[in-house]
Design a protein around this motif. Structure first.
Motif, PDB file in Angstrom:
ATOM      1  N   PHE A  91       0.799  -1.216   0.000  1.00 37.33           N
ATOM      2  CA  PHE A  91       0.000   0.000   0.000  1.00 37.33           C
ATOM      3  C   PHE A  91       0.838   1.276   0.000  1.00 37.33           C
ATOM      4  CE2 PHE A  91      -2.020   3.458   2.237  1.00 37.33           C
ATOM      5  CZ  PHE A  91      -3.139   3.632   1.472  1.00 37.33           C
ATOM      6  N   THR A  95       0.698   3.768  -3.181  1.00 41.24           N
ATOM      7  CA  THR A  95      -0.147   4.949  -2.967  1.00 41.24           C
ATOM      8  C   THR A  95       0.669   6.232  -3.056  1.00 41.24           C
ATOM      9  OG1 THR A  95      -1.555   3.624  -1.566  1.00 41.24           O
ATOM     10  CG2 THR A  95      -1.824   5.995  -1.432  1.00 41.24           C
ATOM     11  N   ALA A  98       1.137   6.910  -6.771  1.00 38.62           N
ATOM     12  CA  ALA A  98      -0.079   7.337  -7.474  1.00 38.62           C
ATOM     13  C   ALA A  98      -0.528   8.713  -7.014  1.00 38.62           C
ATOM     14  CB  ALA A  98      -1.188   6.303  -7.271  1.00 38.62           C
ATOM     15  N   ALA A  99      -0.542   8.942  -5.703  1.00 36.96           N
ATOM     16  CA  ALA A  99      -0.993  10.240  -5.188  1.00 36.96           C
ATOM     17  C   ALA A  99      -0.034  11.332  -5.637  1.00 36.96           C
ATOM     18  CB  ALA A  99      -1.102  10.202  -3.665  1.00 36.96           C
ATOM     19  N   THR A 103      -1.247  14.602  -7.823  1.00 36.56           N
ATOM     20  CA  THR A 103      -1.122  15.972  -7.333  1.00 36.56           C
ATOM     21  C   THR A 103      -0.176  16.775  -8.235  1.00 36.56           C
ATOM     22  OG1 THR A 103      -0.672  17.356  -5.434  1.00 36.56           O
ATOM     23  CG2 THR A 103       0.702  15.439  -5.657  1.00 36.56           C
ATOM     24  N   ILE A 116       3.642  15.601  -0.937  1.00 37.93           N
ATOM     25  CA  ILE A 116       2.201  15.355  -0.812  1.00 37.93           C
ATOM     26  C   ILE A 116       1.900  13.876  -1.027  1.00 37.93           C
ATOM     27  CG2 ILE A 116      -0.061  15.828  -1.829  1.00 37.93           C
ATOM     28  CD1 ILE A 116       1.004  18.659  -2.459  1.00 37.93           C
ATOM     29  N   THR A 120       0.196  11.848   1.835  1.00 35.24           N
ATOM     30  CA  THR A 120      -1.123  11.237   1.648  1.00 35.24           C
ATOM     31  C   THR A 120      -1.080   9.767   2.015  1.00 35.24           C
ATOM     32  OG1 THR A 120      -1.518  12.727  -0.200  1.00 35.24           O
ATOM     33  CG2 THR A 120      -2.949  10.811  -0.031  1.00 35.24           C
ATOM     34  N   ILE A 124      -3.075   8.211   5.216  1.00 38.87           N
ATOM     35  CA  ILE A 124      -4.126   7.203   5.080  1.00 38.87           C
ATOM     36  C   ILE A 124      -3.730   5.932   5.843  1.00 38.87           C
ATOM     37  CG2 ILE A 124      -5.359   5.729   3.449  1.00 38.87           C
ATOM     38  CD1 ILE A 124      -5.249   7.929   1.429  1.00 38.87           C
ATOM     39  N   PHE A 128      -6.220   4.670   8.605  1.00 43.08           N
ATOM     40  CA  PHE A 128      -7.040   3.499   8.306  1.00 43.08           C
ATOM     41  C   PHE A 128      -6.421   2.196   8.794  1.00 43.08           C
ATOM     42  CE2 PHE A 128      -8.616   6.615   5.270  1.00 43.08           C
ATOM     43  CZ  PHE A 128      -9.951   6.555   5.597  1.00 43.08           C
ATOM     44  N   LEU A 132      -7.834   2.593  12.603  1.00 45.53           N
ATOM     45  CA  LEU A 132      -9.104   1.902  12.387  1.00 45.53           C
ATOM     46  C   LEU A 132      -8.933   0.414  12.096  1.00 45.53           C
ATOM     47  CD1 LEU A 132     -10.885   4.623  10.253  1.00 45.53           C
ATOM     48  CD2 LEU A 132     -11.208   4.124  12.643  1.00 45.53           C
ATOM     49  N   LEU A 134      -8.093  -1.245   9.394  1.00 49.73           N
ATOM     50  CA  LEU A 134      -8.527  -1.761   8.093  1.00 49.73           C
ATOM     51  C   LEU A 134      -7.374  -2.546   7.468  1.00 49.73           C
ATOM     52  CD1 LEU A 134     -11.247  -0.857   6.836  1.00 49.73           C
ATOM     53  CD2 LEU A 134      -9.936   0.585   5.323  1.00 49.73           C
ATOM     54  N   SER A 135      -7.703  -3.590   6.703  1.00 49.06           N
ATOM     55  CA  SER A 135      -6.608  -4.305   6.066  1.00 49.06           C
ATOM     56  C   SER A 135      -6.285  -3.649   4.733  1.00 49.06           C
ATOM     57  CB  SER A 135      -6.983  -5.770   5.849  1.00 49.06           C
ATOM     58  OG  SER A 135      -8.008  -5.869   4.908  1.00 49.06           O
ATOM     59  N   LEU A 136      -5.051  -3.199   4.601  1.00 50.78           N
ATOM     60  CA  LEU A 136      -4.599  -2.603   3.350  1.00 50.78           C
ATOM     61  C   LEU A 136      -3.665  -3.596   2.679  1.00 50.78           C
ATOM     62  CD1 LEU A 136      -3.781   0.932   4.765  1.00 50.78           C
ATOM     63  CD2 LEU A 136      -5.792   0.271   3.494  1.00 50.78           C
ATOM     64  N   ALA A 137      -3.385  -3.355   1.397  1.00 55.55           N
ATOM     65  CA  ALA A 137      -2.533  -4.294   0.670  1.00 55.55           C
ATOM     66  C   ALA A 137      -1.143  -4.356   1.312  1.00 55.55           C
ATOM     67  CB  ALA A 137      -2.421  -3.842  -0.785  1.00 55.55           C
TER      68      ALA A 137
ATOM     69  N   THR B  54     -16.163  -1.998   5.648  1.00 54.02           N
ATOM     70  CA  THR B  54     -14.972  -2.767   6.009  1.00 54.02           C
ATOM     71  C   THR B  54     -14.598  -2.590   7.470  1.00 54.02           C
ATOM     72  OG1 THR B  54     -13.804  -0.981   4.926  1.00 54.02           O
ATOM     73  CG2 THR B  54     -13.776  -3.084   3.820  1.00 54.02           C
ATOM     74  N   LEU B  55     -15.071  -1.498   8.074  1.00 56.41           N
ATOM     75  CA  LEU B  55     -14.771  -1.329   9.490  1.00 56.41           C
ATOM     76  C   LEU B  55     -15.598  -2.273  10.346  1.00 56.41           C
ATOM     77  CD1 LEU B  55     -14.501   2.530   9.812  1.00 56.41           C
ATOM     78  CD2 LEU B  55     -12.695   0.836  10.032  1.00 56.41           C
ATOM     79  N   ARG B 395      -5.651  20.400  -5.584  1.00 50.28           N
ATOM     80  CA  ARG B 395      -4.533  19.565  -6.030  1.00 50.28           C
ATOM     81  C   ARG B 395      -4.072  18.623  -4.923  1.00 50.28           C
ATOM     82  NH1 ARG B 395       0.286  21.982  -4.145  1.00 50.28           N
ATOM     83  NH2 ARG B 395      -0.170  24.041  -3.340  1.00 50.28           N
ATOM     84  N   ILE B 396      -4.363  18.979  -3.670  1.00 50.66           N
ATOM     85  CA  ILE B 396      -4.053  18.062  -2.576  1.00 50.66           C
ATOM     86  C   ILE B 396      -5.265  17.193  -2.276  1.00 50.66           C
ATOM     87  CG2 ILE B 396      -3.528  17.924  -0.110  1.00 50.66           C
ATOM     88  CD1 ILE B 396      -1.922  20.498  -0.461  1.00 50.66           C
ATOM     89  N   PRO B 399      -6.331  13.989  -5.014  1.00 50.74           N
ATOM     90  CA  PRO B 399      -5.619  12.715  -4.875  1.00 50.74           C
ATOM     91  C   PRO B 399      -6.032  11.953  -3.613  1.00 50.74           C
ATOM     92  CG  PRO B 399      -4.095  14.434  -5.492  1.00 50.74           C
ATOM     93  CD  PRO B 399      -5.389  15.111  -5.213  1.00 50.74           C
ATOM     94  N   VAL B 400      -6.251  12.705  -2.524  1.00 49.88           N
ATOM     95  CA  VAL B 400      -6.666  12.037  -1.286  1.00 49.88           C
ATOM     96  C   VAL B 400      -8.012  11.339  -1.502  1.00 49.88           C
ATOM     97  CG1 VAL B 400      -7.331  12.406   1.115  1.00 49.88           C
ATOM     98  CG2 VAL B 400      -5.398  13.644   0.170  1.00 49.88           C
ATOM     99  N   MET B 403      -7.481   8.217  -3.556  1.00 48.41           N
ATOM    100  CA  MET B 403      -6.813   7.140  -2.826  1.00 48.41           C
ATOM    101  C   MET B 403      -7.745   6.509  -1.792  1.00 48.41           C
ATOM    102  SD  MET B 403      -4.025   6.668  -4.152  1.00 48.41           S
ATOM    103  CE  MET B 403      -4.132   7.307  -5.776  1.00 48.41           C
ATOM    104  N   TYR B 410     -10.847  -1.662  -2.105  1.00 52.12           N
ATOM    105  CA  TYR B 410      -9.905  -2.759  -1.896  1.00 52.12           C
ATOM    106  C   TYR B 410     -10.176  -3.451  -0.557  1.00 52.12           C
ATOM    107  CZ  TYR B 410      -5.555  -5.356  -2.315  1.00 52.12           C
ATOM    108  OH  TYR B 410      -4.639  -6.363  -2.446  1.00 52.12           O
TER     109      TYR B 410
END
Lengths: 143, 513
Positions: A91, A95, A98-99, A103, A116, A120, A124, A128, A132, A134-137, B54-55, B395-396, B399-400, B403, B410
């Motif tokens: 992840f 990420t 990509a982010a 941007t 950024i 980001t 995240i 997450f 929280l 959460l399962s991310l890759a 998912t939570l 621009r910020i 992307p957030v 994602m 996912y």
């Protein structure tokens, strides 16, 4: 013109849809209506609507110039690559890349983009994954 | 009195610490999402559904979170309307007309506070209306058989474009596209695969969450990429001074009659199929303008011109929940997304919801009341905080958003294939938006397609293959008649109403667009 092309594509879509519906294997235990009728109905509506676009197109939308179009296509490609890379790179790395790209294309300077992107991704991840749960890759390094 | 005890039970459900915290979080996030241009209520809720899912939140808590976001976004939309003259979401469009001039006169704080109060009045009384009206509608809905449901779904599609729809053929195409997408996968009744092209991933069908997030959230990212650096880029708008944030009592009092009238009007617009919050705020503003605008001050920063559309749109937001909960048929884009919430939680909305899951319904309604007070409390003193959020450049932000969309999808399936389908939907959403094809029917089609087909087949099967059963009962005939009128009427008068909306905006809105 755009609407006419759209109508043409819609018409082809409707025909493919009807054709695909016609080759649905019916099981021996079918009900009175069967699995084909409703799809035929949908194909008919789609075809009618497409015919209308062909006959009476709306005024042309203002399409972006070729450069912008390429921009959007490229962003979509990056997102597709991201989807592929996610299980490979994990992840955080995927990420951030990509982010950062998005941007940058939305107008950040290169240095800012790197920051950024990383920010980001890390943000995240913290919210997450760590807060929280959460399962991310997971990538090769476990994150 | 049964109503009161139901409501009391609902408050018992809603008043747990977890649910209160979720409502607070939902209101906060919702207000931010409403305020940010480009992230309307539908987008906001769409991004958060997979996350709530998912939570591992239960049905009632997720629903409380997401409807709080919905209400919050309706409140938040006004902030950028007033400060930037850019509606944060579509229903907040009319608020620009008087909100921005007020801000230009240095009365931004007053406008924000007043619109907060107006939002509260509209939303609060609409929630009361929901409590009273929904159980009555349930009684009617219990008379519905499969044929009636089929007609009802058709009605929902026919009227979805609303009275101001631009091109009904495009709405019809969008609906067919959505329904067609819903057909992909194994047929629920005979077990044969349909439209799967032999691809195993498609046997379960396309997850509607993938479609929703792609169509709404990702296409928004593409829109921003397209408009970067042009005059529709919001990062180069001037800052506004907020000024005092407590409106005088005299100001509020002068708006009370306006708020009263527009609550009723907005609520009705919300309940009726095909109207929704945008129309609710539009007719509220036009009616008030006609009634009280004696000195021609509307459009030049009249406080009543701020209160009217805000009350109207929030009342409509509450009203739109009535058909969604009682019939399972949403009347607007955002309620369609809320329907997706229910379906992904395995709750089938409709009359049975009230008897089988009363805790969900009444817990939700109680949470709406609580959320309203939270929003009022949050929106008056903390409005400065929300205005600061507007300074986050797209621009910020975008992307957030992208994602987080990926993370949510996912998280549900853990499959790259779904993510790629989502990107496909994003591109499709962008193209459809360029071509003026509405996205909401596509969503509604993917959501309701299977249910609609099941009812269609059940009705005909019960009648032994006789298709005339679809139009045999008086109720089906009535529903079909409304559907036909709802579809044809915009073709006849839609152009007129659209011109009026545009004229109102051109004449008084001025700066943006």
């Amino acid at each position: 013109m755009s609407d006419r092309i759209f109508g043409g594509i819609g018409m082809i879509l409707a025909i493919i849809f009807a054709w695909q519906a016609s080759i649905i294997q019916e099981s021996f235990l079918s009900d009175a209506v069967g699995p084909k009728t409703f799809p035929y109905l949908i194909a008919a509506i789609m075809a009618l609507a497409s015919a209308y676009f062909l006959v009476k197109p709306d005024p042309e939308p203002d399409w972006p110039r070729a450069g912008r179009l390429a921009e959007i296509a490229f962003a979509a490609l990056v997102m597709l690559a991201y989807a592929q890379a996610l299980p490979e790179l994990g992840f955080l790395i995927a990420t951030a890349l990509a982010a950062g790209y998005l941007t940058w294309r939305l107008g950040s300077s290169p240095v800012q983009s790197v920051l950024i992107g990383v920010g980001t991704s890390a943000g995240i991840y913290v919210i997450f994954r760590l807060l929280l749960g959460l399962s991310l890759a997971r990538g090769p390094f476990g994150f | 009195m049964e109503l009161m005890s139901n409501l009391a039970d609902g408050f018992v459900v809603a008043l747990t610490w977890q649910n209160l915290a979720l409502a607070l979080m939902g209101c906060f996030l919702g207000t931010i999402m409403g305020a940010l241009p480009g992230l309307g209520p539908s987008n906001g809720v769409a991004i958060l559904i997979p996350l709530a899912f998912t939570l591992g939140l239960g049905a009632t808590p997720s629903l409380i979170l997401l409807t709080s976001v919905y209400y919050g976004a309706m409140y938040g939309g006004r902030i950028s309307s007033i400060l930037l003259n850019i509606p944060g979401d579509e229903p907040a469009m009319m608020t620009c007309l008087d909100g921005y001039p007020m801000a230009q006169q240095g009365r931004a704080g007053e406008a924000l506070a007043l619109s907060g109060i107006a939002s509260f009045v509209g939303a609060f009384f609409a929630t009361c209306g929901l409590v009273l009206l929904a159980p009555q509608l349930v009684k009617v809905a219990l008379l519905f058989g499969p044929a009636e449901y089929f007609a009802l779904f058709a009605l929902a599609f026919a009227t979805l474009g609303g009275i101001s729809a631009t091109n009904q053929a495009k709405s019809a195409f969008a609906a067919a596209l959505g329904l067609g997408l819903a057909m992909i996968g194994v047929d629920t009744q005979t077990g044969v695969p349909r439209f799967t092209f032999g691809e195993v991933h498609l046997y379960d069908g396309i997850d509607f969450l993938v479609a929703i997030v792609g169509l709404f959230a990702l296409s928004e990212v593409f829109i921003f990429l397209e408009h970067r650096g042009t005059d529709r880029d919001i990062s180069n708008k001037p800052r506004m001074e907020i000024g005092r944030i407590i409106p005088s009592w005299a100001l509020i009092r002068s708006c009370i009659p306006t708020m009263g009238r527009t609550t009723v009007l907005g609520f009705i617009a919300g309940v009726l199929p095909g109207a929704g919050a945008s129309l609710g705020s539009f007719i509220s503003y036009s009616m008030e303008k006609r009634l009280v605008d004696k000195d021609g001050t509307f459009g030049k920063g009249d406080p009543r011109g701020v209160a009217a559309p805000e009350t109207g749109n929030n009342a409509a937001a509450g009203g739109a929940l009535v058909p969604m909960l009682a019939l399972g048929v949403p009347g607007s884009g955002t309620t369609a997304v809320l329907l997706a919430v229910l379906l992904s939680l395995n709750i089938t909305p409709g009359p049975l919801l009230f008897t089988q899951n009363p805790d969900v319904v009444w817990g939700l309604i109680a949470a709406l009341f609580i959320g309203n007070f939270m929003l009022l409390a949050m929106n008056i003193p903390m409005v400065g905080l929300f205005t600061r959020v507007l300074l986050v450049p797209p621009r910020i932000l975008m992307p957030v958003v992208a994602m987080i969309s990926f993370v949510g999808i996912y998280g549900i399936s853990g499959s790259s294939f779904d993510l790629m389908v989502m990107v496909g939907f994003g591109v499709m959403g962008w193209i459809l938006r360029k071509l003026d094809v509405p996205l909401v029917p596509v969503i509604l089609g993917t959501l309701l397609g299977n249910e609609m087909e099941v009812n269609f087949r059940r009705a005909v099967n019960i009648a032994d293959g006789d298709y005339s059963v679809l139009v045999s009962s008086p109720l089906t005939i009535l529903l079909w008649t409304i559907a036909v009128i709802g579809f044809v009427l915009p073709i006849l008068v839609g152009g007129l109403i659209r011109r009026r909306m545009r004229m109102a905006r051109d004449a008084e809105g001025g700066l943006s667009d």
